[in-house]
Each structure stands twice: as C-alpha cells, then as structure tokens.
Design an enzyme around this catalytic site. Structure first.
Site, PDB file in Angstrom:
ATOM      1  CB  SER A 164      24.775  85.358 -26.421  1.00 49.65           C
ATOM      2  OG  SER A 164      24.876  84.379 -27.453  1.00 49.65           O
ATOM      3  CE1 TYR A 178      26.380  81.304 -22.670  1.00 46.96           C
ATOM      4  CE2 TYR A 178      25.040  81.711 -24.612  1.00 46.96           C
ATOM      5  CZ  TYR A 178      26.177  81.960 -23.866  1.00 46.96           C
ATOM      6  OH  TYR A 178      27.098  82.877 -24.324  1.00 46.96           O
TER       7      TYR A 178
HETATM    8  N1  LIG Z   1      32.858  83.308 -26.945  1.00 53.37           N
HETATM    9  C1  LIG Z   1      31.695  83.405 -27.555  1.00 53.37           C
HETATM   10  O1  LIG Z   1      31.523  82.927 -28.689  1.00 53.37           O
HETATM   11  C2  LIG Z   1      30.547  84.121 -26.893  1.00 53.37           C
HETATM   12  C3  LIG Z   1      29.383  84.313 -27.653  1.00 53.37           C
HETATM   13  C4  LIG Z   1      28.308  84.986 -27.083  1.00 53.37           C
HETATM   14  C5  LIG Z   1      28.401  85.454 -25.785  1.00 53.37           C
HETATM   15  N2  LIG Z   1      29.539  85.246 -25.073  1.00 53.37           N
HETATM   16  C6  LIG Z   1      29.565  85.763 -23.704  1.00 53.37           C
HETATM   17  O2  LIG Z   1      30.744  86.517 -23.493  1.00 53.37           O
HETATM   18  C7  LIG Z   1      31.037  86.529 -22.099  1.00 53.37           C
HETATM   19  C8  LIG Z   1      32.508  86.233 -21.932  1.00 53.37           C
HETATM   20  O3  LIG Z   1      32.767  84.903 -22.359  1.00 53.37           O
HETATM   21  P1  LIG Z   1      34.094  84.490 -23.123  1.00 53.37           P
HETATM   22  O4  LIG Z   1      33.693  83.882 -24.400  1.00 53.37           O
HETATM   23  O5  LIG Z   1      35.042  85.605 -23.109  1.00 53.37           O
HETATM   24  O6  LIG Z   1      34.576  83.273 -22.197  1.00 53.37           O
HETATM   25  P2  LIG Z   1      35.889  83.057 -21.332  1.00 53.37           P
HETATM   26  O7  LIG Z   1      35.669  81.753 -20.650  1.00 53.37           O
HETATM   27  O8  LIG Z   1      37.109  83.220 -22.162  1.00 53.37           O
HETATM   28  O9  LIG Z   1      35.838  84.240 -20.263  1.00 53.37           O
HETATM   29  C9  LIG Z   1      34.855  84.274 -19.260  1.00 53.37           C
HETATM   30  C10 LIG Z   1      35.484  84.757 -17.960  1.00 53.37           C
HETATM   31  O10 LIG Z   1      34.447  84.790 -16.979  1.00 53.37           O
HETATM   32  C11 LIG Z   1      34.950  84.241 -15.782  1.00 53.37           C
HETATM   33  N3  LIG Z   1      33.878  83.703 -14.959  1.00 53.37           N
HETATM   34  C12 LIG Z   1      33.159  82.574 -15.165  1.00 53.37           C
HETATM   35  N4  LIG Z   1      32.320  82.363 -14.153  1.00 53.37           N
HETATM   36  C13 LIG Z   1      32.500  83.389 -13.289  1.00 53.37           C
HETATM   37  C14 LIG Z   1      31.920  83.726 -12.054  1.00 53.37           C
HETATM   38  N5  LIG Z   1      31.009  82.950 -11.469  1.00 53.37           N
HETATM   39  N6  LIG Z   1      32.324  84.855 -11.438  1.00 53.37           N
HETATM   40  C15 LIG Z   1      33.287  85.630 -12.002  1.00 53.37           C
HETATM   41  N7  LIG Z   1      33.889  85.349 -13.168  1.00 53.37           N
HETATM   42  C16 LIG Z   1      33.491  84.243 -13.804  1.00 53.37           C
HETATM   43  C17 LIG Z   1      35.918  83.160 -16.234  1.00 53.37           C
HETATM   44  O11 LIG Z   1      36.848  82.809 -15.213  1.00 53.37           O
HETATM   45  C18 LIG Z   1      36.559  83.806 -17.450  1.00 53.37           C
HETATM   46  O12 LIG Z   1      37.731  84.516 -17.097  1.00 53.37           O
HETATM   47  C19 LIG Z   1      30.108  85.501 -21.468  1.00 53.37           C
HETATM   48  O13 LIG Z   1      29.031  86.175 -20.846  1.00 53.37           O
HETATM   49  C20 LIG Z   1      29.625  84.692 -22.635  1.00 53.37           C
HETATM   50  O14 LIG Z   1      28.367  84.103 -22.409  1.00 53.37           O
HETATM   51  C21 LIG Z   1      30.618  84.592 -25.600  1.00 53.37           C
END
Ligand SMILES: NC(=O)c1ccc[n+]([C@@H]2O[C@H](COP(=O)([O-])OP(=O)(O)OC[C@H]3O[C@@H](n4cnc5c(N)ncnc54)[C@H](O)[C@@H]3O)[C@@H](O)[C@H]2O)c1
Length: 276
Positions: A164, A178
């Site tokens: 991130s 986080y």
């Molecule tokens: N969306 C953003 O703005 C953003 C920004 C920076 C980083 N991220 C990172 O991107 C990654 C994906 O997040 P996203 O935004 O797509 O969110 P999201 O919630 O849409 O997808 C995350 C997925 O991870 C799964 N998950 C959560 N906990 C889990 C576990 N213990 N074991 C297995 N699966 C698990 C969830 O069920 C979900 O399907 C994360 O690591 C998040 O920190 C997202």
C-alpha cells in the site's frame, strides 16, 4: 521480443490470495484473460464460489479454495493442491488483506479532519492489532514461504505482494497496525527478493493508492467518498481493479524478468502531492 512474447502467461500456474474480491480478483482476471490457470485462495466461501463460477463460465481456467491466510498449514496444503491441479507454479500474488479502520482522524480528506478517539493509540486493542498483523503481515510471510518452497527447486517464479502507499506514507485515517503491517510486508518482500534472486525468482510489490473495492466495509465504493477522494488525487479519480491489470500482467510476465525487490506505486499521483 514482440508484445505477445513479452507478456505471454499462457498456461502459467498462478495463485492469488484474497483473489475473490477487489484487487486480487483483478489480478486473477488479468492472468486468466491471458490464458493462465489461476487458483483463487480466499476466506470468503460465497465469493470464491461466485467468482470461480463466473470466470469459469467465461471460459477461463480458474479454480478456488477457501483458505484463511492465518492458517499457515492450510496455505501449504492449498499450494500443493494448486501445483497438482495446474501442473506448474509460475506466479504467486500475496494479496489478502483487511483494513478494519479507524485511524486517529475520522475522515480521509478535507480541511476538517477531526481527531477520532476510537482510532487513537490508547484505544487500540491487542485484539485489533494482532488481527491486522496476522492477516496483513504474517499471512504474507506464510504465502511467500509456501511459494519459495515450491519455486526454489524449480529455479523460476514470480511473487508479487500487495502492499500500500501506506507502507511508506502515514495516512492518519488508517489504523497504525495497517501501516505497520504494510511497511513490514514491503521490507519482507525486499529480503525475500534478495534471498531468491540467485534462483531466478523475482519478488516485487504493488503499492496501491485509493481503490474502489470491498475493503473496510466498502467505504471506497461510496459515491460521496469517491467524490471527496477524487479532489485529493491528482488524476481526479479513484482507482478501480481494472487499473491493476496492466501492472499485474507486467510483473507476472517475461516483460519484467530483470526487476526484483521493487515496490511500484499505482495511485493516480496521490503520493506526489496536491496539484489542483
Ligand atoms: N482498496 C484499496 O484502496 C487498497 C489500497 C492499498 C492496499 N490495498 C491492499 O490490497 C489488498 C486487497 O484489498 P482489496 O482492496 O482488494 O479489498 P477486498 O476486501 O475487496 O478484497 C480482499 C480479499 O481478501 C480476502 N481476505 C481477507 N482476509 C482474509 C484472510 N484472512 N484469508 C484469506 N483471504 C482473506 C477477502 O475475503 C477479500 O476477498 C489488501 O492487501 C489491501 O490491504 C488496498
């Protein structure tokens, strides 16, 4: 090399943790749409069923398994099963993560960013801290370890960690755990990249900015949040999982064969500063 060779992932065996939603689903789609065989590992069983069925109906080679990345033995078993199913393992996306909010200020943007006592350090429970570290850092460790176990003997492979921009820039609307987990995951990525370089295995990170996904209860999908964030982001819009596809394909494909240990931001210019 022609583009069709540079970006060729046809037949690849790919694993995506957290692949049933958001960015992980974008990675899974990007690879599957280009002919790779993809295994989605995710804790959300209904989304795993829904997305593997949907992608299967589109003719893509996608399978899914319900795995909680806090269960490290389950990750190992799922990696063995994916290798058996695909006959090869070329790419791992260590992506699963959560953002349970709140941070020590209550809003993402705006002149008024009131302090939020619920996100203050004194209010931070051990339970919350440990849950975030367990999923967002320890889960990445266990996923990279499982990948190394299978890739080192074959002396090839790609591992891509979702960190991130919070890995290097403090964002007060996000909780401290986080940011800590993401910074840790970024440095873990570098350490693993150094260790595995001699085996021709590359390890890199994608550092997203603000993307409309289901994270944090889906607040990033709310129109008023997107509108406010769009003012703060130099490209005047939030990101969407489709925006990830090019970078995911690049880092997974021969096009990036000599790049390792790098964290690449994809944030519409958010971390550059405020333009207008
Ligand atoms: N969306 C953003 O703005 C953003 C920004 C920076 C980083 N991220 C990172 O991107 C990654 C994906 O997040 P996203 O935004 O797509 O969110 P999201 O919630 O849409 O997808 C995350 C997925 O991870 C799964 N998950 C959560 N906990 C889990 C576990 N213990 N074991 C297995 N699966 C698990 C969830 O069920 C979900 O399907 C994360 O690591 C998040 O920190 C997202």
């Amino acid at each position: 090399m022609k583009p069709q060779e540079l970006f060729k992932v046809e037949g690849y065996g790919v694993i995506v943790t957290g692949g049933a939603s958001g960015l992980g689903l974008g990675y899974a789609e990007a690879l599957a749409e280009n002919g790779a065989q993809v295994t989605i590992l995710d804790v959300d069983s209904s989304r795993v069923d829904q997305e593997t069925q949907r992608l299967g109906n589109l003719g893509y080679a996608v399978r899914g398994e319900v795995v909680d990345v806090r269960d490290h033995a389950a990750i190992d078993r799922a990696f063995d099963a994916a290798l058996a199913a695909h006959g090869r393992l070329d790419v791992v996306f260590a992506n699963a993560g959560i953002d349970p909010g709140p941070g020590f200020v209550g809003s993402w943007v705006g002149a008024e960013r009131p302090r939020n006592p619920a996100g203050a350090l004194e209010s931070y429970t051990d339970e919350r801290w440990n849950r975030v570290i367990d999923i967002n850092l320890n889960g990445i460790f266990a996923t990279l370890r499982a990948g190394a176990r299978l890739m080192r003997p074959q002396r090839s492979g790609r591992m891509i960690v979702t960190t991130s921009v919070a890995a290097y820039q403090c964002e007060p609307a996000i909780g401290a755990a986080y940011m800590t987990a993401k910074a840790g995951a970024a440095h873990l990525m570098r350490s693993v990249a150094l260790e595995l370089a001699a085996y021709q295995i590359t390890v890199n990170a994608i550092a997203p900015g603000f993307f409309a996904t289901n994270i944090g209860g889906g607040h990033a999908k709310q129109p008023q949040v997107q509108e406010a964030m769009s003012k703060a982001i130099p490209m005047h819009r939030v990101g969407f999982p489709d925006d990830m596809k090019g970078l995911a394909l690049f880092l997974a494909s021969p096009a990036s064969s000599y790049i390792t240990g790098q964290q690449i931001s994809i944030d519409g210019g958010w971390t550059l500063g405020v333009a207008d």
